[in-house]
Motif scaffolding. Structure first.
Motif, PDB file in Angstrom:
ATOM      1  N   UNK A 154      48.698  58.965  50.495  1.00  0.00           N
ATOM      2  CA  UNK A 154      48.171  60.002  51.250  1.00  0.00           C
ATOM      3  C   UNK A 154      47.917  59.101  52.865  1.00  0.00           C
ATOM      4  N   UNK A 155      48.312  59.858  53.736  1.00  0.00           N
ATOM      5  CA  UNK A 155      48.112  59.691  55.108  1.00  0.00           C
ATOM      6  C   UNK A 155      47.475  60.312  55.873  1.00  0.00           C
ATOM      7  N   UNK A 156      46.005  60.275  55.058  1.00  0.00           N
ATOM      8  CA  UNK A 156      45.012  61.615  55.874  1.00  0.00           C
ATOM      9  C   UNK A 156      44.353  60.296  56.674  1.00  0.00           C
ATOM     10  N   UNK A 157      43.527  59.421  56.224  1.00  0.00           N
ATOM     11  CA  UNK A 157      43.156  58.102  57.340  1.00  0.00           C
ATOM     12  C   UNK A 157      44.159  58.248  58.609  1.00  0.00           C
ATOM     13  N   UNK A 158      45.645  57.260  58.098  1.00  0.00           N
ATOM     14  CA  UNK A 158      46.461  57.421  59.624  1.00  0.00           C
ATOM     15  C   UNK A 158      46.751  58.645  60.531  1.00  0.00           C
ATOM     16  N   UNK A 159      46.342  60.084  59.694  1.00  0.00           N
ATOM     17  CA  UNK A 159      46.263  61.203  60.452  1.00  0.00           C
ATOM     18  C   UNK A 159      44.947  61.071  61.174  1.00  0.00           C
ATOM     19  N   UNK A 160      43.679  60.920  61.191  1.00  0.00           N
ATOM     20  CA  UNK A 160      42.781  61.135  61.249  1.00  0.00           C
ATOM     21  C   UNK A 160      41.836  62.087  61.240  1.00  0.00           C
ATOM     22  N   UNK A 161      42.062  62.305  59.209  1.00  0.00           N
ATOM     23  CA  UNK A 161      40.881  63.527  59.281  1.00  0.00           C
ATOM     24  C   UNK A 161      40.348  63.401  58.379  1.00  0.00           C
ATOM     25  N   UNK A 162      39.552  62.041  57.997  1.00  0.00           N
ATOM     26  CA  UNK A 162      38.574  61.742  57.815  1.00  0.00           C
ATOM     27  C   UNK A 162      38.796  60.948  56.103  1.00  0.00           C
ATOM     28  N   UNK A 163      37.246  60.548  55.125  1.00  0.00           N
ATOM     29  CA  UNK A 163      37.465  59.967  54.283  1.00  0.00           C
ATOM     30  C   UNK A 163      37.343  61.284  53.259  1.00  0.00           C
ATOM     31  N   UNK A 164      36.601  62.610  53.690  1.00  0.00           N
ATOM     32  CA  UNK A 164      36.619  62.914  52.694  1.00  0.00           C
ATOM     33  C   UNK A 164      37.546  64.333  52.372  1.00  0.00           C
ATOM     34  N   UNK A 165      38.837  63.809  53.090  1.00  0.00           N
ATOM     35  CA  UNK A 165      39.930  64.236  53.014  1.00  0.00           C
ATOM     36  C   UNK A 165      41.330  63.872  52.328  1.00  0.00           C
ATOM     37  N   UNK A 166      40.578  63.003  53.134  1.00  0.00           N
ATOM     38  CA  UNK A 166      41.730  61.713  51.853  1.00  0.00           C
ATOM     39  C   UNK A 166      41.420  61.892  50.184  1.00  0.00           C
ATOM     40  N   UNK A 167      40.038  61.434  49.820  1.00  0.00           N
ATOM     41  CA  UNK A 167      38.817  61.770  48.618  1.00  0.00           C
ATOM     42  C   UNK A 167      39.943  62.669  48.249  1.00  0.00           C
ATOM     43  N   UNK A 168      39.627  64.239  48.631  1.00  0.00           N
ATOM     44  CA  UNK A 168      39.883  65.236  48.615  1.00  0.00           C
ATOM     45  C   UNK A 168      41.445  65.413  47.616  1.00  0.00           C
ATOM     46  N   UNK A 169      42.320  64.855  48.749  1.00  0.00           N
ATOM     47  CA  UNK A 169      44.119  64.731  48.987  1.00  0.00           C
ATOM     48  C   UNK A 169      44.380  63.449  47.643  1.00  0.00           C
ATOM     49  N   UNK A 170      43.653  62.667  46.820  1.00  0.00           N
ATOM     50  CA  UNK A 170      43.723  61.973  46.374  1.00  0.00           C
ATOM     51  C   UNK A 170      43.600  62.177  45.222  1.00  0.00           C
ATOM     52  N   UNK A 171      42.489  62.574  44.536  1.00  0.00           N
ATOM     53  CA  UNK A 171      42.494  63.420  43.636  1.00  0.00           C
ATOM     54  C   UNK A 171      42.975  64.153  42.882  1.00  0.00           C
ATOM     55  N   UNK A 172      44.509  65.075  44.181  1.00  0.00           N
ATOM     56  CA  UNK A 172      45.041  66.266  43.875  1.00  0.00           C
ATOM     57  C   UNK A 172      45.715  65.714  43.085  1.00  0.00           C
ATOM     58  N   UNK A 173      46.875  64.529  44.226  1.00  0.00           N
ATOM     59  CA  UNK A 173      47.768  63.732  43.812  1.00  0.00           C
ATOM     60  C   UNK A 173      47.681  63.570  42.185  1.00  0.00           C
ATOM     61  N   UNK A 174      46.288  62.748  42.027  1.00  0.00           N
ATOM     62  CA  UNK A 174      46.638  61.996  40.508  1.00  0.00           C
ATOM     63  C   UNK A 174      46.308  63.653  39.704  1.00  0.00           C
ATOM     64  N   UNK A 175      45.622  64.560  40.447  1.00  0.00           N
ATOM     65  CA  UNK A 175      45.594  65.379  38.991  1.00  0.00           C
ATOM     66  C   UNK A 175      46.970  66.408  38.449  1.00  0.00           C
ATOM     67  N   UNK A 176      47.923  65.995  39.844  1.00  0.00           N
ATOM     68  CA  UNK A 176      49.392  66.650  39.090  1.00  0.00           C
ATOM     69  C   UNK A 176      50.141  65.087  38.866  1.00  0.00           C
ATOM     70  N   UNK A 177      48.937  64.285  38.855  1.00  0.00           N
ATOM     71  CA  UNK A 177      50.098  63.505  37.882  1.00  0.00           C
ATOM     72  C   UNK A 177      50.485  62.264  37.821  1.00  0.00           C
ATOM     73  N   UNK A 178      50.064  61.624  39.820  1.00  0.00           N
ATOM     74  CA  UNK A 178      50.080  60.941  40.799  1.00  0.00           C
ATOM     75  C   UNK A 178      49.806  59.403  39.414  1.00  0.00           C
ATOM     76  N   UNK A 179      51.271  58.157  38.899  1.00  0.00           N
ATOM     77  CA  UNK A 179      50.333  57.495  38.596  1.00  0.00           C
ATOM     78  C   UNK A 179      48.861  55.849  39.231  1.00  0.00           C
TER      79      UNK A 179
END
Ligand code: SPV
Ligand code: MG
Length: 288
Positions: A154-179
């Motif tokens: 996730x590039x959420x922090x790189x894009x300046x979207x903040x930690x909450x967005x980064x955590x939300x995305x990481x959780x969604x990607x884990x839910x999709x099955x990312x190792x």
């Protein structure tokens, strides 16, 4: 190769992965004791004198992955940027990278064409979460070997979207099955990444690329606990540039190669790396 990487990941320790831009640099990383090779898009772009803006084609990168995987015993973590298009393109990319000998891919949630995450004023646009989940699912459905590791970046922090967005995305990607989840940051201190890691409540292990915040050494990484892979993202190409600049300048300054000669590896060392000893054996056996 994928099973070797899985095996290392199951050892529950921090894996050290070094960038390479050629079979030779991959071999040097192997001899130094790294756990894997980062087939970096940044390094390969730089090798061609190009910016890291999706200019390098999938074919160029694949050729290098193939060449490296034939030359090193280390598992290769391939940087496939955005996956070269949408989820359909991802199915093609995964099949090709697996066939080329990669053990893992890192796929990032930016739009195509990407801009280097390290660029100070880069245009950093992210995909919708659902669309990126589709790309992860496409990768998982395509891999033939279940040991092939799919790392969602996730590039959420790189894009300046903040930690909450980064955590939300990481959780969604884990839910999709990312190792694994790669969290990237270009802040020049470890604070942003350390805060993310402390707040991360998922099970997927974390990968970091501490280029911008070099004081995040391995002791500090291990103290955090949840990081299982550190990628040294561009140190092969930067080391090469440093060494070449120095030697080239000394040759011009001193009017010849007489002073640098003792400070660079002898030709015999290149012979060793090239496998000239094998050529001698083959000569003896087959040349009539
Ligand atoms: C690369 O090495 O190509 C990477 C890491 O993706 S970074 O350049 O830091 O984005
Ligand atoms: Mg990259």
């Amino acid at each position: 190769m994928a099973s070797i990487l899985r095996g290392k990941l199951n050892e529950s320790r921090l894996l050290h992965v070094m960038a390479a831009h050629s079979p030779l640099s991959a071999k040097l990383a192997e001899e130094t004791g790294f756990d894997g090779i980062w087939a970096s898009g940044f390094e390969l772009s730089a090798l061609y004198g190009l910016p890291d803006l999706s200019f390098i084609s999938m074919t160029q990168h694949l050729d290098m992955v193939r060449a490296m995987s034939g030359f090193t015993h280390l598992p290769i973590v391939a940087d496939i940027d955005t996956g070269f298009g949408n989820a359909i393109n991802v199915t093609h990319a995964i099949a090709e990278y697996e066939r080329a000998g990669a053990a893992a891919v890192v796929i990032e949630d930016k739009t195509f064409p990407k801009v280097s995450s390290l660029a100070i004023t880069g245009r950093q646009e992210l995909l919708r979460i659902e669309e990126f989940q589709g790309k992860i699912s496409a990768a998982l459905a395509t891999r033939r070997d279940p040991n092939f590791v799919v790392i969602a970046r996730t590039e959420a922090l790189i894009a300046g979207l903040g930690e909450a967005e980064a955590l939300k995305r990481a959780a969604a990607y884990e839910a999709a099955g990312a190792d694994m989840i790669l969290i990237h940051s270009k802040q020049n201190t470890p604070d942003e990444v350390e805060s993310f890691v402390r707040a991360w409540s998922g099970d997927a292990p974390i990968v970091i690329v501490p280029t911008a915040y070099p004081e995040m050494n391995e002791g500090r990484i291990s103290a955090l606990g949840k990081i299982r892979m550190v990628i040294y993202g561009n140190h092969a190409i930067r080391a090469s540039v440093t060494a070449m600049k120095d030697v080239f300048a000394r040759i011009r300054r001193d009017g010849g190669i007489h002073t640098v000669n003792k400070d660079i590896v002898p030709v015999e060392e290149i012979f060793r790396l090239q496998g000239m000893d094998r050529v001698k054996l083959v000569e003896k056996q087959f040349l009539r």
